[in-house]
Design a protein around this motif. Structure first.
Motif, PDB file in Angstrom:
ATOM      1  N   LEU A   1     -44.428 -26.549  15.803  1.00  0.00           N
ATOM      2  CA  LEU A   1     -44.846 -26.294  15.000  1.00  0.00           C
ATOM      3  C   LEU A   1     -46.569 -26.503  15.475  1.00  0.00           C
ATOM      4  N   GLN A   2     -46.492 -26.949  16.726  1.00  0.00           N
ATOM      5  CA  GLN A   2     -47.694 -27.053  18.070  1.00  0.00           C
ATOM      6  C   GLN A   2     -47.851 -25.590  18.593  1.00  0.00           C
ATOM      7  N   ASN A   3     -46.683 -25.276  18.934  1.00  0.00           N
ATOM      8  CA  ASN A   3     -46.455 -23.493  19.616  1.00  0.00           C
ATOM      9  C   ASN A   3     -46.401 -22.444  19.174  1.00  0.00           C
ATOM     10  N   VAL A   4     -46.875 -22.771  17.320  1.00  0.00           N
ATOM     11  CA  VAL A   4     -46.725 -21.523  16.609  1.00  0.00           C
ATOM     12  C   VAL A   4     -47.806 -20.381  16.792  1.00  0.00           C
ATOM     13  N   TRP A   5     -48.992 -21.333  17.165  1.00  0.00           N
ATOM     14  CA  TRP A   5     -50.506 -20.261  17.797  1.00  0.00           C
ATOM     15  C   TRP A   5     -50.113 -19.816  18.870  1.00  0.00           C
ATOM     16  N   GLN A   6     -49.141 -20.011  20.294  1.00  0.00           N
ATOM     17  CA  GLN A   6     -48.906 -19.671  21.480  1.00  0.00           C
ATOM     18  C   GLN A   6     -48.790 -17.971  21.428  1.00  0.00           C
ATOM     19  N   LYS A   7     -49.758 -17.021  21.878  1.00  0.00           N
ATOM     20  CA  LYS A   7     -48.911 -15.299  21.939  1.00  0.00           C
ATOM     21  C   LYS A   7     -47.483 -15.539  22.376  1.00  0.00           C
ATOM     22  N   PHE A   8     -46.808 -14.241  21.565  1.00  0.00           N
ATOM     23  CA  PHE A   8     -45.289 -13.942  21.879  1.00  0.00           C
ATOM     24  C   PHE A   8     -44.501 -15.254  21.712  1.00  0.00           C
ATOM     25  N   TYR A   9     -44.841 -16.772  21.210  1.00  0.00           N
ATOM     26  CA  TYR A   9     -43.720 -17.835  20.752  1.00  0.00           C
ATOM     27  C   TYR A   9     -43.531 -17.504  18.807  1.00  0.00           C
ATOM     28  N   LYS A  10     -42.008 -16.872  19.906  1.00  0.00           N
ATOM     29  CA  LYS A  10     -41.700 -17.283  18.650  1.00  0.00           C
ATOM     30  C   LYS A  10     -40.402 -18.145  18.201  1.00  0.00           C
ATOM     31  N   VAL A  11     -40.282 -18.542  16.684  1.00  0.00           N
ATOM     32  CA  VAL A  11     -38.945 -20.177  16.081  1.00  0.00           C
ATOM     33  C   VAL A  11     -38.021 -19.889  16.787  1.00  0.00           C
ATOM     34  N   ASP A  12     -37.942 -18.425  16.001  1.00  0.00           N
ATOM     35  CA  ASP A  12     -36.353 -17.575  15.940  1.00  0.00           C
ATOM     36  C   ASP A  12     -36.504 -16.361  16.546  1.00  0.00           C
ATOM     37  N   LYS A  13     -35.879 -16.657  16.926  1.00  0.00           N
ATOM     38  CA  LYS A  13     -35.759 -14.716  18.094  1.00  0.00           C
ATOM     39  C   LYS A  13     -35.646 -13.969  17.414  1.00  0.00           C
ATOM     40  N   ALA A  14     -34.097 -14.081  17.057  1.00  0.00           N
ATOM     41  CA  ALA A  14     -33.430 -13.730  16.307  1.00  0.00           C
ATOM     42  C   ALA A  14     -33.749 -12.464  15.027  1.00  0.00           C
ATOM     43  N   ARG A  15     -33.857 -14.016  14.222  1.00  0.00           N
ATOM     44  CA  ARG A  15     -34.910 -13.737  12.719  1.00  0.00           C
ATOM     45  C   ARG A  15     -36.402 -12.820  13.333  1.00  0.00           C
ATOM     46  N   THR A  16     -36.506 -13.051  14.270  1.00  0.00           N
ATOM     47  CA  THR A  16     -37.817 -12.358  14.398  1.00  0.00           C
ATOM     48  C   THR A  16     -37.435 -10.707  14.623  1.00  0.00           C
ATOM     49  N   ARG A  17     -36.844 -10.824  14.789  1.00  0.00           N
ATOM     50  CA  ARG A  17     -36.815  -9.458  15.993  1.00  0.00           C
ATOM     51  C   ARG A  17     -36.863  -8.371  14.989  1.00  0.00           C
ATOM     52  N   GLU A  18     -35.808  -8.350  13.695  1.00  0.00           N
ATOM     53  CA  GLU A  18     -35.577  -7.480  12.895  1.00  0.00           C
ATOM     54  C   GLU A  18     -37.258  -7.394  11.953  1.00  0.00           C
ATOM     55  N   TYR A  19     -38.058  -7.538  11.766  1.00  0.00           N
ATOM     56  CA  TYR A  19     -39.278  -7.590  11.569  1.00  0.00           C
ATOM     57  C   TYR A  19     -39.677  -7.168  12.091  1.00  0.00           C
ATOM     58  N   GLY A  20     -39.460  -6.266  13.635  1.00  0.00           N
ATOM     59  CA  GLY A  20     -40.744  -6.344  14.316  1.00  0.00           C
ATOM     60  C   GLY A  20     -41.837  -6.900  14.279  1.00  0.00           C
ATOM     61  N   GLY A  21     -41.829  -7.680  14.499  1.00  0.00           N
ATOM     62  CA  GLY A  21     -42.955  -8.917  14.766  1.00  0.00           C
ATOM     63  C   GLY A  21     -43.318  -7.972  16.330  1.00  0.00           C
ATOM     64  N   SER A  22     -44.883  -8.132  16.651  1.00  0.00           N
ATOM     65  CA  SER A  22     -44.968  -8.804  17.674  1.00  0.00           C
ATOM     66  C   SER A  22     -45.017 -10.249  18.328  1.00  0.00           C
ATOM     67  N   GLY A  23     -45.374 -10.986  17.639  1.00  0.00           N
ATOM     68  CA  GLY A  23     -45.817 -12.411  18.181  1.00  0.00           C
ATOM     69  C   GLY A  23     -47.189 -12.601  18.653  1.00  0.00           C
ATOM     70  N   ILE A  24     -47.838 -11.878  17.603  1.00  0.00           N
ATOM     71  CA  ILE A  24     -49.302 -11.730  18.176  1.00  0.00           C
ATOM     72  C   ILE A  24     -50.377 -12.412  17.225  1.00  0.00           C
ATOM     73  N   GLY A  25     -49.679 -12.743  15.848  1.00  0.00           N
ATOM     74  CA  GLY A  25     -50.443 -12.981  14.835  1.00  0.00           C
ATOM     75  C   GLY A  25     -50.909 -14.219  14.849  1.00  0.00           C
ATOM     76  N   LEU A  26     -49.888 -15.099  14.771  1.00  0.00           N
ATOM     77  CA  LEU A  26     -50.621 -16.706  14.969  1.00  0.00           C
ATOM     78  C   LEU A  26     -51.830 -17.322  15.864  1.00  0.00           C
ATOM     79  N   SER A  27     -51.477 -15.929  17.504  1.00  0.00           N
ATOM     80  CA  SER A  27     -52.220 -15.927  18.383  1.00  0.00           C
ATOM     81  C   SER A  27     -53.961 -15.476  18.384  1.00  0.00           C
ATOM     82  N   ILE A  28     -53.553 -13.963  17.466  1.00  0.00           N
ATOM     83  CA  ILE A  28     -55.128 -13.811  16.432  1.00  0.00           C
ATOM     84  C   ILE A  28     -55.829 -14.275  16.362  1.00  0.00           C
ATOM     85  N   VAL A  29     -55.149 -15.307  15.320  1.00  0.00           N
ATOM     86  CA  VAL A  29     -55.478 -16.286  13.854  1.00  0.00           C
ATOM     87  C   VAL A  29     -56.339 -17.740  14.821  1.00  0.00           C
TER      88      VAL A  29
END
Length: 155
Positions: A98-126
């Motif tokens: 929960l605390q880490n989702v705001w960090q750049k490139f942190y992904k809770v579930d790498k396999a699941r996120t990859r299929e969306y092509g997410g860069s993992g920077i969204g929440l760090s921008i927030v």
């Protein structure tokens, strides 16, 4: 980053336009979107930054929605601020993440996120935006899903 340009604008309208722009994703993923707010809610903030935060939260919700497939956006007045809450049904975020989702490139579930092509920077921008305007934001697990929120001053 450029300093925020504060102006008064209708938050309801901005949320509606973000939801319209993502309508195609909602249909593809067969998500039911709830946004009940009819009345204008005027806030004092940087409209572009707020749109950015909303886009991040809502697209995240679409990516992680599961179960009954509901994404809900709510405006909750709290004194001199309004809380924008974006909820999606589905799996909770593990407590230790929960605390880490705001960090750049942190992904809770790498396999699941990859299929969306997410860069993992969204929440760090927030995080950067909310820190810049010195307003509260966060996320929590609810009984049947996950809730992300941020607050804006009502002027």
């Amino acid at each position: 980053t450029t300093p925020p340009e504060l102006c008064r604008f209708d938050l309801t309208e901005v949320i509606r336009s973000v939801l319209v722009s993502m309508d195609i994703i909602a249909k593809q993923k067969e998500v039911t979107v709830h946004f009940e707010q009819e009345e204008p809610v005027y806030v004092w903030a940087d409209e572009y930054m707020v749109e950015e935060v909303l886009t991040n939260y809502i697209s995240n919700a679409f990516h992680h929605v599961a179960g009954v497939g509901i994404v809900e956006v709510k405006l909750i007045p709290r004194g001199n601020v309004v809380r924008v809450a974006v909820f999606n049904t589905g799996m909770p975020i593990p407590e230790e993440d929960l605390q880490n989702v705001w960090q750049k490139f942190y992904k809770v579930d790498k396999a699941r996120t990859r299929e969306y092509g997410g860069s993992g920077i969204g929440l760090s921008i927030v995080k950067a935006i909310m820190t810049a305007i010195n307003m509260d934001y966060g996320c929590s697990n609810e009984e049947n899903g996950v809730n992300f929120y941020f607050e804006l001053p009502i002027k």
